[in-house]
Write a protein that holds these residues in place. Structure first.
Motif, short mmCIF file in Angstrom:
data_model
loop_
_atom_site.label_atom_id
_atom_site.label_comp_id
_atom_site.label_asym_id
_atom_site.label_seq_id
_atom_site.Cartn_x
_atom_site.Cartn_y
_atom_site.Cartn_z
N GLN A 191 11.71 -13.78 4.67
CA GLN A 191 11.62 -13.82 6.04
C GLN A 191 10.63 -12.83 6.45
N LYS A 192 9.80 -13.40 7.34
CA LYS A 192 8.61 -12.56 7.98
C LYS A 192 8.97 -11.44 8.93
N LEU A 193 8.22 -10.52 8.70
CA LEU A 193 8.45 -9.47 9.80
C LEU A 193 7.09 -8.41 9.98
N SER A 194 6.95 -7.80 10.96
CA SER A 194 5.71 -6.99 11.36
C SER A 194 6.32 -5.58 11.91
N LEU A 195 5.43 -4.71 11.34
CA LEU A 195 5.52 -3.16 11.94
C LEU A 195 4.40 -2.85 12.70
N CYS A 196 4.57 -2.71 14.00
CA CYS A 196 3.64 -2.59 15.11
C CYS A 196 3.82 -1.23 15.70
N PRO A 197 2.85 -0.30 15.76
CA PRO A 197 2.88 1.18 16.41
C PRO A 197 2.75 0.72 17.77
N LEU A 198 3.62 1.44 18.63
CA LEU A 198 3.75 1.04 19.92
C LEU A 198 2.83 1.86 20.96
N PRO A 213 -2.69 1.29 16.03
CA PRO A 213 -3.12 0.16 16.94
C PRO A 213 -4.43 -0.09 16.88
N GLY A 214 -4.64 -1.39 16.98
CA GLY A 214 -6.04 -1.94 16.81
C GLY A 214 -6.96 -1.53 15.64
N ARG A 215 -6.40 -0.96 14.77
CA ARG A 215 -7.26 -0.70 13.31
C ARG A 215 -6.34 -1.08 12.24
N ARG A 216 -4.96 -0.55 12.23
CA ARG A 216 -4.41 -0.82 11.14
C ARG A 216 -2.97 -1.23 11.43
#
Length: 221
Positions: free
Chosen positions: A150-157, A180-183
């Motif tokens: 299963q695919k998932l992503s971790l995204c800083p808010l 954000p925008g860098r890694r």
């Protein structure tokens, strides 16, 4: 978080009937943000409460809710209908809510709705769900069952999120930061279940791609 559970329905892209039914079965209350009441009715469930400035809900939608369960908030009041219905949820003693119909159609609203996961995250355990993905804000630690692959992503808010540690993912993090925008932690993959993610500081969104219309990840204590 303790308290009642709710299904909260917005006026964005409607969910499938299967997803709606799966979430409604687990909810003590169905709360609707304005025109979300029409979505709930079409999918076979009358709202328990409707909140908003009531500029998009139909007459039959309002007629399905009586008396003080129709909560009109002035259109000049600051905030969106999602904010208004979340405030109502707190007043009703809700501690956990699944949110359908808050993505799609209006990208600007979707971005704002994601920010509200942070605004209300200390008081409500929220999941923003559609037929493709479910999103939650990680507060310290989350542990859940998911399918291998299963695919998932971790995204800083909002700015960097640091001290991130993961177990059960193809590309693990060991106390690292996402910025954000860098890694960003985009398109990771489950290799072992349960998965555990810990965040030392900052706000981190967990975005899990859904495998089926009725299936959801299973959170563990």
């Amino acid at each position: 978080m303790a308290g009642r559970s709710a299904l909260i329905v917005g006026n964005g892209e409607p969910p499938s009937r299967e997803l709606f039914a799966a979430c409604a079965r687990e909810a003590d209350l169905v709360l609707c943000a304005d025109g979300g009441a029409d979505t709930a009715r079409r999918l076979g469930r009358a709202p328990d409460y409707i909140a908003g400035d009531l500029d998009s809900v139909s007459g039959p939608g309002m007629a399905a809710v009586a008396g003080d369960r129709l909560v009109r908030v002035d259109a000049d009041d600051t905030g969106t209908d999602m904010q208004k219905v979340l405030r109502l949820a707190l007043e009703l003693g809700v501690g956990r809510a699944d949110m359908l119909g808050f993505t799609g159609r209006r990208t600007d609203h979707t971005l704002w709705n994601l920010s509200l996961l942070r605004t209300f995250g200390d008081r409500l355990d929220l999941r923003l769900i559609d037929d493709h993905c479910e999103i939650r804000l990680i507060r310290g630690r989350v542990r859940f069952r998911a399918d291998v692959g299963q695919k998932l992503s971790l995204c800083p808010l909002d700015g960097p999120a640091g001290g991130i540690e993961t177990e059960g993912l193809r590309w693990p993090l060991r106390g690292e930061s996402l910025v954000p925008g860098r890694r960003d932690g985009i398109s990771n993959e489950v290799t072992a279940s349960p998965v555990e993610i810990r965040v030392g500081r900052g706000d981190l969104l967990l975005c899990v791609q859904r495998q089926s219309a009725s299936g959801r990840i299973e959170l563990l204590e």
